[in-house]
Design a protein around this motif. Structure first.
Motif, PDB file in Angstrom:
ATOM      1  N   UNK A  21       0.830  -1.203   0.000  1.00 38.92           N
ATOM      2  CA  UNK A  21       0.000   0.000   0.000  1.00 38.92           C
ATOM      3  C   UNK A  21       0.867   1.257   0.000  1.00 38.92           C
ATOM      4  N   UNK A  22       1.932   1.249   0.789  1.00 36.60           N
ATOM      5  CA  UNK A  22       2.820   2.405   0.830  1.00 36.60           C
ATOM      6  C   UNK A  22       3.509   2.624  -0.517  1.00 36.60           C
ATOM      7  N   UNK A  23       3.958   1.563  -1.138  1.00 37.21           N
ATOM      8  CA  UNK A  23       4.599   1.691  -2.449  1.00 37.21           C
ATOM      9  C   UNK A  23       3.597   2.182  -3.498  1.00 37.21           C
ATOM     10  N   UNK A  24       2.365   1.700  -3.412  1.00 36.81           N
ATOM     11  CA  UNK A  24       1.321   2.087  -4.363  1.00 36.81           C
ATOM     12  C   UNK A  24       1.021   3.581  -4.301  1.00 36.81           C
ATOM     13  N   UNK A  25       1.202   4.198  -3.134  1.00 37.27           N
ATOM     14  CA  UNK A  25       0.788   5.588  -2.924  1.00 37.27           C
ATOM     15  C   UNK A  25       1.691   6.611  -3.592  1.00 37.27           C
TER      16      UNK A  25
END
Length: 495
Positions: free
Chosen positions: A315-319
């Motif tokens: 999720x953090x990478x996706x943001x």
């Protein structure tokens, strides 16, 4: 004899006075220093979120690897008159806050420790980490760091400013998790600050920014976490969707009773409205949300839905798609108490219309991306933050609030001052309307601080804190930095 010695003494003194930090640190030969033609220097200058910060060229970039090396650099700095800056991730777009023209820049990227005690969940985290990096390092451990929502954000600025998290309704601010700070003071001494030994400084560091020293380690209480659920909903904007989504975020702020659920509701516009959309960030701290939890958002017929079960690291990478490279960036904020259900349309729609009317005047700006983010600040965040430790934000739980973040991104450096005026008109119009509604009773009286992580350099961060907290910050600053090394020679807000 004196006629020979005096010129020699004067020459020695002149050399001492004119000695610069970059040359002095280089001469030590064990602390990494890069100069403007070095590839490492050039690469580091691209890591800011705003090209206006990248355009401020430091005399050198210093990369310390330990608190002791930071101490050495600070002692050398104290014997000069140079302006300087300290950079963690470089996400703050305010010129001079973590950037500097003509003076040394201290970059903490090699202070990137993320050491977890698997039994207790206590994590030693260095300011050189970004949120996506910490999430990746903790992946599979069963523990998480209560951080921000954009993976590219640096730890240092986030935690010193407070730090709003998807998990804040469960655990308070990112700063609420700090058990101890390792900090290098203006005189070069290294301190370990916790609630017991220096309670005033411990509080001041939570929301006090860069006023007290250089933090080289955050000892944080991690929280248990497995897979999470999250992603984005994307909508093409219509006036009807405006009404539905504004009502949805207002109602979520008041009625959501599950602290594991979080939303960010954003609207974005680009040149000539080629893009005019809503993008919603949904999060649930578990593999799937309870049925119906986000129906007020999903029922508005999104064009795209990327929500699914995933790791927090994913999720953090996706943001990171939200970080716009090659643009000047301005960010500002206002905090508002939520209106009653009866006054929801009046308040939310008028504020959003003000944003649209103001951004209408920017749509010919080269490369413009204008956005507004409505971020719930329910009473639970204030309660959880106070439960864990005092901080300068010191929010009470008398009302539910929304933190509004307003962004402009644009291409031309020459537009910097003009767009700063536009930004001031944007947040100023929100503030003016809120004060008017509080005066006539449409909105309740409430304490509405400026949230430091989104603050614009023209906003009065410390002036919007409670007076006793501003006074505490000023008193502590004068105690730990009596000569004003950080106060007078770095950028940022001052108490």
């Amino acid at each position: 004899m004196l006629s020979v010695l005096i010129p020699s003494i004067i020459l020695t003194l002149a050399r001492t006075v004119s000695a610069d930090t970059c040359s002095s640190v280089e001469a030590l030969r064990y602390i990494n220093v890069t100069r403007p033609l070095d590839l490492a220097y050039i690469e580091e200058q691209t890591q800011y979120w705003s090209t206006s910060c990248s355009a401020l060229l430091p005399s050198c970039i210093i990369f310390p690897k330990s608190a002791e090396e930071v101490s050495t650099v600070v002692k050398i700095l104290a014997n000069t008159t140079e302006k300087f800056a300290v950079k963690s991730g470089g996400h703050n777009p305010n010129n001079g806050f973590s950037s500097v023209k003509g003076g040394p820049l201290i970059v903490t990227e090699h202070l990137d420790q993320a050491n977890l005690n698997q039994a207790t969940g206590v994590i030693d985290v260095g300011p050189g980490n970004r949120l996506d990096g910490i999430a990746a390092k903790l992946q599979g451990s069963g523990w998480t760091f209560v951080g921000g929502r954009i993976g590219n954000t640096g730890v240092g600025g986030l935690v010193l400013g407070g730090g709003l998290s998807y998990m804040s309704a469960q655990y308070g601010w990112a700063a609420s998790q700090v058990l101890e700070y390792e900090i290098v003071f203006a005189n070069g001494t290294i301190g370990h600050i916790n609630k017991n030994n220096y309670p005033d400084l411990f509080k001041a560091l939570k929301g006090g920014g860069n006023n007290f020293g250089i933090v080289t380690n955050y000892r944080l209480q991690g929280q248990r976490q497995g897979n999470v659920w999250g992603g984005n909903l994307v909508y093409l904007r219509t006036p009807e969707k405006d009404k539905k989504l504004l009502k949805a975020v207002r109602d979520f702020t008041e009625y959501n009773d599950d602290p594991k659920a979080a939303v960010i509701v954003t609207a974005e516009r680009t040149n000539l409205n080629l893009v005019d959309s809503w993008i919603i960030f949904l999060f649930y701290d578990g593999p799937s949300p309870p049925a119906g939890k986000f129906d007020n958002f999903t029922n508005v017929n999104p064009l795209l839905d990327t929500t699914r079960t995933r790791t927090y690291a994913d999720l953090m990478a996706l943001s990171n798609w939200v970080v716009l490279k090659g643009e000047v960036v301005d960010i500002a904020t206002e905090t508002i108490p939520i209106p009653s259900a009866e006054d929801e349309a009046k308040v939310m729609e008028i504020l959003h219309s003000h944003w649209r009317n103001t951004t209408d005047t920017t749509l010919l700006e080269v490369g413009i991306v204008a956005s507004i983010a409505w971020q719930p600040f329910p009473k639970a965040i204030a309660r959880e933050a106070r439960k864990r430790s005092p901080d300068l934000i010191d929010a009470d739980d008398s009302v539910h609030r929304i933190i509004i973040e307003m962004n402009y991104a644009f291409t031309l450096q020459s537009s910097y001052d003009r767009m700063a005026d536009k930004m001031e008109a944007t947040y100023g119009g929100v503030r003016e309307r809120v004060l008017g509604w509080q005066e006539d009773g449409t909105l309740p009286e409430s304490y509405n601080p400026v949230f430091m992580n989104y603050g614009f350099f023209r906003q009065d961060y410390f002036g919007r804190l409670k007076p006793e907290n501003r006074a505490l910050a000023k008193r502590v600053q004068e105690q730990v930095d009596p000569d004003g090394l950080f106060r007078a020679r770095t950028g940022g807000w001052r108490p």
